[in-house]
Design an enzyme around this catalytic site. Structure first.
Site, mmCIF file in Angstrom:
data_model
loop_
_atom_site.group_PDB
_atom_site.id
_atom_site.type_symbol
_atom_site.label_atom_id
_atom_site.label_comp_id
_atom_site.label_asym_id
_atom_site.label_seq_id
_atom_site.Cartn_x
_atom_site.Cartn_y
_atom_site.Cartn_z
ATOM 1 N N SER A 85 -31.207 -54.251 16.866
ATOM 2 C CA SER A 85 -31.329 -53.817 15.480
ATOM 3 C C SER A 85 -30.447 -54.603 14.512
ATOM 4 C CB SER A 85 -31.000 -52.329 15.370
ATOM 5 O OG SER A 85 -29.650 -52.091 15.728
ATOM 6 N N LYS A 116 -24.696 -50.370 12.299
ATOM 7 C CA LYS A 116 -25.551 -50.772 11.177
ATOM 8 C C LYS A 116 -24.679 -51.334 10.062
ATOM 9 C CE LYS A 116 -29.078 -48.703 13.240
ATOM 10 N NZ LYS A 116 -30.138 -49.498 13.927
#
Length: 372
Positions: free
Chosen positions: A134, A212
Site C-alpha cells: 500500500s 499510511k
C-alpha cells in the site's frame, strides 16, 4: 755502611703467607681487599667463590677483559637477571589466562541487552515490518520480495500532533480489517522466536498495524477528483482548495477510489492515504458506513474514514533494512509549509519551560482519547 745504603732483603715466604691470611680475614670481616691500600698499591684479586655444587662461581669474576653481564655483582631483588623477570611475567600471564569468567556473565549480558531493547522499543524507537504494497514505491512490501523494515519515532507525538506529509504507523481502527491479519503459531517455541522477531522488527506484529501518509488533519477539508488529484482546504468546504503536488504517488492500474469528498476531518483525527493509490485500503476505502469500499464519492462519513490520533504509534523516519534502501523518510515539499509554519523563534530555555507542561497535557489528552 749506613742503614740507608744497606741493600733491601728479599721478602720471605712467611711475609707472603701473612699477607694472604690478612686478605682472607678481610673478606670475612666484610671489607673489600680490592680497595687500594693507603700506600696506593692495589690488593691482589679475591679468590673465586665456589658454588654449592663445588664449582666455581658465576663468570662475573672471570678473566680481565671479558664482557661482564649487566647485572653481575648486584645483590638483592634488583640483581635478578632479565630472564628471571620475563619468566615471572609469562607465568603471571598464563595464570590470568587460566582464570575463567563466571558462568553467569554471558546470560546476564544477554538479559541486559534484551531489557535495553525492550525499553528502547517501548519508549523511543520501534522497528516495524512492511507487510503490504500500500505504500510502494516509498516503502516496499511486495509479495515474494524482502519487505522494508522501518524505524518509528514514538515520543515525537507526545510533543506535537501529526503533520500533513508524515508517514505514520497506527493500530487499525474498528472496521479497518480489510488487510489480512498475520497468523499466530500455536507452538510455544515458535511463539518465542516470533516474539524476538517482532522485537527487532523482522516479523509483523500480531495485531493489525498499518502504515499510511497523513494527507489532512483535524479541521482541514480534503477531496479528490477522478483524475487522481487531491485538494486540501484549511477553511472548510467553501474555502479555497490547494492542489497537492504528489510525485511520490505510484499507480499501476485503475484507481476506483480517486473521486471522494469533500470531507472535513474532525478534530483529533487524521485523513490518511497510501502512496500506492490503486492498491491501498486507506481513508477513501472506508468512506461509506459499511466499510466495503463501494463508495461513489457522494457520501463520506468523517468518523468511519479517519484515524484517531490516539491510535497512532509513531512517525516513520528511516528505512533500516535492507541496506540497499537505507534512507530517511522526510516530508514532501508540498506539505512543508503547513507542517513547519512557525512565526518567530523561542529561546532554548523558554522552549523547555513551554514544552514540558504541553507535553504533560498532551499525554493526559491522549490517555483520555484512548479511553474514549
Amino acid at each position: 755502611m749506613s742503614d740507608d745504603a744497606r741493600p733491601e732483603e728479599p721478602e720471605s715466604a712467611d711475609s707472603a703467607l701473612d699477607e694472604r691470611l690478612a686478605d682472607e680475614l678481610a673478606l670475612h670481616d666484610g671489607t673489600d681487599p680490592r680497595v687500594p691500600d693507603s700506600d696506593g698499591a692495589p690488593p691482589p684479586p679475591a679468590p673465586a667463590a665456589e658454588s654449592p655444587a663445588g664449582s666455581t662461581a658465576d663468570a662475573s669474576a672471570g678473566a680481565p677483559g671479558e664482557h661482564q653481564p649487566r647485572h653481575a655483582g648486584r645483590v638483592g631483588d634488583d640483581a635478578q637477571p632479565t630472564t628471571g623477570r620475563r619468566a615471572r611475567r609469562r607465568a603471571a600471564k598464563q595464570q590470568r589466562k587460566r582464570k575463567k569468567a563466571p558462568w553467569w556473565e554471558l546470560p546476564a549480558l544477554a538479559l541486559f541487552a534484551i531489557v535495553v531493547a525492550i525499553l528502547v522499543k517501548t519508549f523511543i524507537v520501534q522497528p516495524f515490518y512492511i507487510p503490504s504494497q500500500s505504500m510502494e514505491k516509498t516503502l516496499h512490501g511486495c509479495p515474494g520480495c524482502s519487505g522494508d523494515r522501518i524505524l518509528v519515532n514514538k515520543p515525537i507525538y507526545d510533543l506535537r500532533d501529526p503533520h500533513p506529509g508524515d508517514i505514520v504507523v497506527f493500530h487499525a481502527p474498528q472496521g479497518w480489517d480489510d488487510e489480512p491479519r498475520p497468523s499466530v503459531p500455536g507452538n510455544p517455541v515458535l511463539k518465542v522466536v516470533r516474539g524476538f522477531g517482532q522485537l527487532i522488527g523482522f516479523v509483523p506484529p500480531d495485531d493489525l498495524v498499518l502504515v499510511k501518509r497523513v494527507i489532512a488533519t483535524g479541521g482541514q477539508t480534503v477531496k479528490g477528483t477522478a483524475d487522481g488529484s487531491v485538494y486540501v482546504s484549511k477553511t472548510g468546504p467553501g474555502g479555497q482548495f490547494r492542489k497537492l503536488d504528489e510525485p511520490y504517488v505510484f499507480e499501476d492500474g485503475t484507481d476506483g477510489h480517486a473521486a471522494f469528498g469533500p470531507v472535513t476531518v474532525p478534530k483529533g483525527r487524521l485523513w490518511v492515504m497510501g502512496d500506492h493509490r490503486n492498491d491501498s485500503a486507506d481513508s477513501r476505502f472506508h468512506c461509506d458506513d459499511s466499510g466495503s469500499g463501494s463508495n461513489t464519492g457522494a457520501t463520506c462519513d468523517p468518523q468511519e474514514s479517519t484515524v484517531p490520533i490516539g491510535k497512532v504509534i509513531g512517525k516513520a523516519f528511516i528505512i533500516a533494512w535492507p541496506p540497499s534502501r537505507w534512507r530517511t523518510l522526510g516530508t514532501p515539499a508540498t506539505f512543508k509549509q503547513a507542517a513547519f509554519a512557525v512565526n518567530g523563534a523561542i529561546p532554548v530555555g523558554g522552549a523547555a519551560v513551554v514544552t514540558l507542561p504541553l507535553w504533560l497535557l498532551r499525554r493526559r489528552r491522549r490517555r483520555w482519547r484512548r479511553g474514549a
